[in-house]
Design a protein around this motif. Structure first.
Motif, PDB file in Angstrom:
ATOM      1  N   SER A  73      -6.585   9.141   1.479  1.00  0.00           N
ATOM      2  CA  SER A  73      -5.281   8.732   1.996  1.00  0.00           C
ATOM      3  C   SER A  73      -4.529   7.918   0.952  1.00  0.00           C
ATOM      4  O   SER A  73      -5.130   7.292   0.078  1.00  0.00           O
ATOM      5  CB  SER A  73      -5.456   7.907   3.271  1.00  0.00           C
ATOM      6  OG  SER A  73      -6.109   8.655   4.277  1.00  0.00           O
ATOM      7  N   SER A  74      -3.201   7.935   1.044  1.00  0.00           N
ATOM      8  CA  SER A  74      -2.388   7.223   0.051  1.00  0.00           C
ATOM      9  C   SER A  74      -1.092   6.733   0.677  1.00  0.00           C
ATOM     10  O   SER A  74      -0.731   7.123   1.788  1.00  0.00           O
ATOM     11  CB  SER A  74      -2.081   8.145  -1.140  1.00  0.00           C
ATOM     12  OG  SER A  74      -1.325   9.271  -0.713  1.00  0.00           O
ATOM     13  N   ALA A  75      -0.385   5.876  -0.070  1.00  0.00           N
ATOM     14  CA  ALA A  75       0.870   5.302   0.420  1.00  0.00           C
ATOM     15  C   ALA A  75       1.830   5.059  -0.733  1.00  0.00           C
ATOM     16  O   ALA A  75       1.408   4.752  -1.856  1.00  0.00           O
ATOM     17  CB  ALA A  75       0.603   3.994   1.156  1.00  0.00           C
ATOM     18  N   THR A  76       3.124   5.199  -0.448  1.00  0.00           N
ATOM     19  CA  THR A  76       4.169   4.841  -1.402  1.00  0.00           C
ATOM     20  C   THR A  76       5.240   4.053  -0.662  1.00  0.00           C
ATOM     21  O   THR A  76       5.519   4.320   0.516  1.00  0.00           O
ATOM     22  CB  THR A  76       4.834   6.074  -2.041  1.00  0.00           C
ATOM     23  OG1 THR A  76       5.650   6.737  -1.070  1.00  0.00           O
ATOM     24  CG2 THR A  76       3.795   7.051  -2.579  1.00  0.00           C
ATOM     25  N   ILE A  77       5.837   3.079  -1.353  1.00  0.00           N
ATOM     26  CA  ILE A  77       6.936   2.295  -0.787  1.00  0.00           C
ATOM     27  C   ILE A  77       7.973   2.062  -1.871  1.00  0.00           C
ATOM     28  O   ILE A  77       7.625   1.686  -3.002  1.00  0.00           O
ATOM     29  CB  ILE A  77       6.452   0.937  -0.239  1.00  0.00           C
ATOM     30  CG1 ILE A  77       5.393   1.121   0.843  1.00  0.00           C
ATOM     31  CG2 ILE A  77       7.628   0.130   0.314  1.00  0.00           C
ATOM     32  CD1 ILE A  77       4.776  -0.189   1.326  1.00  0.00           C
ATOM     33  N   ASP A  78       9.241   2.280  -1.539  1.00  0.00           N
ATOM     34  CA  ASP A  78      10.368   1.958  -2.407  1.00  0.00           C
ATOM     35  C   ASP A  78      11.272   0.978  -1.668  1.00  0.00           C
ATOM     36  O   ASP A  78      11.704   1.262  -0.543  1.00  0.00           O
ATOM     37  CB  ASP A  78      11.179   3.207  -2.768  1.00  0.00           C
ATOM     38  CG  ASP A  78      10.401   4.187  -3.626  1.00  0.00           C
ATOM     39  OD1 ASP A  78       9.467   3.755  -4.318  1.00  0.00           O
ATOM     40  OD2 ASP A  78      10.728   5.388  -3.605  1.00  0.00           O
ATOM     41  N   VAL A  79      11.564  -0.148  -2.306  1.00  0.00           N
ATOM     42  CA  VAL A  79      12.368  -1.207  -1.695  1.00  0.00           C
ATOM     43  C   VAL A  79      13.634  -1.422  -2.511  1.00  0.00           C
ATOM     44  O   VAL A  79      13.564  -1.591  -3.730  1.00  0.00           O
ATOM     45  CB  VAL A  79      11.570  -2.527  -1.617  1.00  0.00           C
ATOM     46  CG1 VAL A  79      12.432  -3.650  -1.066  1.00  0.00           C
ATOM     47  CG2 VAL A  79      10.319  -2.345  -0.773  1.00  0.00           C
ATOM     48  N   LYS A  80      14.788  -1.418  -1.845  1.00  0.00           N
ATOM     49  CA  LYS A  80      16.049  -1.654  -2.535  1.00  0.00           C
ATOM     50  C   LYS A  80      16.275  -3.162  -2.654  1.00  0.00           C
ATOM     51  O   LYS A  80      16.470  -3.863  -1.659  1.00  0.00           O
ATOM     52  CB  LYS A  80      17.219  -0.999  -1.796  1.00  0.00           C
ATOM     53  CG  LYS A  80      18.536  -1.096  -2.544  1.00  0.00           C
ATOM     54  CD  LYS A  80      19.647  -0.332  -1.849  1.00  0.00           C
ATOM     55  CE  LYS A  80      19.413   1.162  -1.934  1.00  0.00           C
ATOM     56  NZ  LYS A  80      20.597   1.925  -1.408  1.00  0.00           N
ATOM     57  N   ILE A  81      16.237  -3.670  -3.878  1.00  0.00           N
ATOM     58  CA  ILE A  81      16.329  -5.110  -4.123  1.00  0.00           C
ATOM     59  C   ILE A  81      17.642  -5.694  -3.604  1.00  0.00           C
ATOM     60  O   ILE A  81      17.673  -6.813  -3.068  1.00  0.00           O
ATOM     61  CB  ILE A  81      16.185  -5.411  -5.632  1.00  0.00           C
ATOM     62  CG1 ILE A  81      14.764  -5.055  -6.103  1.00  0.00           C
ATOM     63  CG2 ILE A  81      16.504  -6.866  -5.936  1.00  0.00           C
ATOM     64  CD1 ILE A  81      13.666  -5.871  -5.458  1.00  0.00           C
ATOM     65  N   ALA A  82      18.751  -4.964  -3.732  1.00  0.00           N
ATOM     66  CA  ALA A  82      20.051  -5.485  -3.315  1.00  0.00           C
ATOM     67  C   ALA A  82      20.115  -5.778  -1.822  1.00  0.00           C
ATOM     68  O   ALA A  82      21.021  -6.481  -1.363  1.00  0.00           O
ATOM     69  CB  ALA A  82      21.154  -4.513  -3.704  1.00  0.00           C
ATOM     70  N   SER A  83      19.149  -5.260  -1.053  1.00  0.00           N
ATOM     71  CA  SER A  83      19.160  -5.471   0.393  1.00  0.00           C
ATOM     72  C   SER A  83      18.455  -6.754   0.804  1.00  0.00           C
ATOM     73  O   SER A  83      18.248  -6.995   1.998  1.00  0.00           O
ATOM     74  CB  SER A  83      18.511  -4.281   1.102  1.00  0.00           C
ATOM     75  OG  SER A  83      17.104  -4.232   0.885  1.00  0.00           O
ATOM     76  N   ILE A  84      18.108  -7.606  -0.151  1.00  0.00           N
ATOM     77  CA  ILE A  84      17.402  -8.848   0.156  1.00  0.00           C
ATOM     78  C   ILE A  84      18.230  -9.724   1.093  1.00  0.00           C
ATOM     79  O   ILE A  84      19.455  -9.823   0.969  1.00  0.00           O
ATOM     80  CB  ILE A  84      17.042  -9.609  -1.144  1.00  0.00           C
ATOM     81  CG1 ILE A  84      15.985 -10.671  -0.865  1.00  0.00           C
ATOM     82  CG2 ILE A  84      18.282 -10.195  -1.816  1.00  0.00           C
ATOM     83  CD1 ILE A  84      15.364 -11.247  -2.137  1.00  0.00           C
ATOM     84  N   ASP A  85      17.565 -10.339   2.066  1.00  0.00           N
ATOM     85  CA  ASP A  85      18.258 -11.138   3.074  1.00  0.00           C
ATOM     86  C   ASP A  85      17.401 -12.338   3.455  1.00  0.00           C
ATOM     87  O   ASP A  85      16.335 -12.183   4.046  1.00  0.00           O
ATOM     88  CB  ASP A  85      18.547 -10.281   4.303  1.00  0.00           C
ATOM     89  CG  ASP A  85      19.312 -11.030   5.390  1.00  0.00           C
ATOM     90  OD1 ASP A  85      19.758 -12.168   5.142  1.00  0.00           O
ATOM     91  OD2 ASP A  85      19.444 -10.478   6.490  1.00  0.00           O
ATOM     92  N   THR A  86      17.886 -13.525   3.110  1.00  0.00           N
ATOM     93  CA  THR A  86      17.219 -14.769   3.518  1.00  0.00           C
ATOM     94  C   THR A  86      18.043 -15.542   4.538  1.00  0.00           C
ATOM     95  O   THR A  86      17.674 -16.655   4.914  1.00  0.00           O
ATOM     96  CB  THR A  86      16.953 -15.677   2.302  1.00  0.00           C
ATOM     97  OG1 THR A  86      18.208 -16.103   1.762  1.00  0.00           O
ATOM     98  CG2 THR A  86      16.140 -14.956   1.244  1.00  0.00           C
ATOM     99  N   GLY A  87      19.169 -14.953   4.944  1.00  0.00           N
ATOM    100  CA  GLY A  87      20.030 -15.624   5.912  1.00  0.00           C
ATOM    101  C   GLY A  87      21.093 -16.502   5.297  1.00  0.00           C
ATOM    102  O   GLY A  87      21.955 -17.024   6.014  1.00  0.00           O
ATOM    103  N   ILE A  88      21.071 -16.701   3.969  1.00  0.00           N
ATOM    104  CA  ILE A  88      22.052 -17.522   3.258  1.00  0.00           C
ATOM    105  C   ILE A  88      22.662 -16.664   2.161  1.00  0.00           C
ATOM    106  O   ILE A  88      21.974 -16.290   1.205  1.00  0.00           O
ATOM    107  CB  ILE A  88      21.422 -18.785   2.656  1.00  0.00           C
ATOM    108  CG1 ILE A  88      20.724 -19.603   3.738  1.00  0.00           C
ATOM    109  CG2 ILE A  88      22.480 -19.611   1.927  1.00  0.00           C
ATOM    110  CD1 ILE A  88      21.652 -20.201   4.769  1.00  0.00           C
ATOM    111  N   GLY A  89      23.958 -16.354   2.259  1.00  0.00           N
ATOM    112  CA  GLY A  89      24.605 -15.450   1.322  1.00  0.00           C
ATOM    113  C   GLY A  89      24.525 -15.895  -0.119  1.00  0.00           C
ATOM    114  O   GLY A  89      24.257 -15.080  -1.015  1.00  0.00           O
TER     115      GLY A  89
END
Length: 203
Positions: A73-89
């Motif tokens: 079994s295997s896994a891949t993940i791609d995350v878009k960095i620009a979508s980061i959200d900490t609640g403070i712009g």
């Protein structure tokens, strides 16, 4: 119910052959991570006294589960960095900047698994390559298998949740600021959190 092969005690890479469970074999197939019902986030110590939590709203990935040979079994993940959200712009903008992720030049954080092992019960460890800012280093993620379900729309789902810890400096995320009282503004250690729901592709 096991998903991944258990490592033997002989070597770190040998995988034992497990008896094929019909229920496990039925899970074989390709799954797409459902971003609407999954979260990929992080926790980091701020100013030495509290934790800041954030997440990435945009991500995609696949799970390839082999019920007859779970170690494959295997896994891949791609995350878009620009979508980061900490609640403070303003903080999110700083994290996207060259001081941290430099999202414009390095838009993706990726994970590609290389091996997996059962730790006992429904607990597993998936090891692979984590790439941030074009720096690739190995990462092991401890996961718990939450089971399977068929949702009201007829989708077959599997669920996992887990975490891993990294030192952000090893991936080139080195910005910091000294505090007058000693210590630094942002800890080097970051906890990554994964809560994954994945939908099986139609046969």
């Amino acid at each position: 119910m096991g998903i991944f092969g258990r490592k033997t005690n002989d070597t770190a890479t040998a995988v034992a052959t497990l008896p094929v469970d019909p229920a496990l074999a039925a899970l074989t197939g390709q799954y797409a991570i459902d971003p609407a019902h999954s979260s990929i986030g992080f926790t980091v110590r701020h100013a030495m006294v509290t934790n800041v939590r954030g997440s990435f709203a945009e991500h995609e990935g696949t799970l390839n589960l082999d019920g007859s040979n779970p170690g494959a079994s295997s896994a891949t993940i791609d995350v878009k960095i620009a979508s980061i959200d900490t609640g403070i712009g303003d903080r999110d903008g700083h994290l996207r900047s060259g001081d941290f992720f430099d999202a414009e030049q390095f838009p993706l954080m990726t994970f590609r698994s290389t091996e997996a092992a059962q730790l006992g019960g429904d607990k597993y460890r998936v090891t692979g390559d984590l790439t941030i800012k074009d720096v690739t280093k190995p990462l092991s993620i401890d996961l718990e298998f939450n089971g399977t379900a068929t949702d009201p729309y007829g989708n077959e789902r599997v669920g996992f949740e887990g975490s891993a810890e990294i030192l952000r400096s090893e991936w080139g995320l080195t910005w910091n600021a000294a505090l007058e009282t000693g210590g630094v503004m942002v800890s080097d250690k970051v906890k990554l959190n994964f809560d994954i729901s994945a939908i099986k592709a139609a046969a």
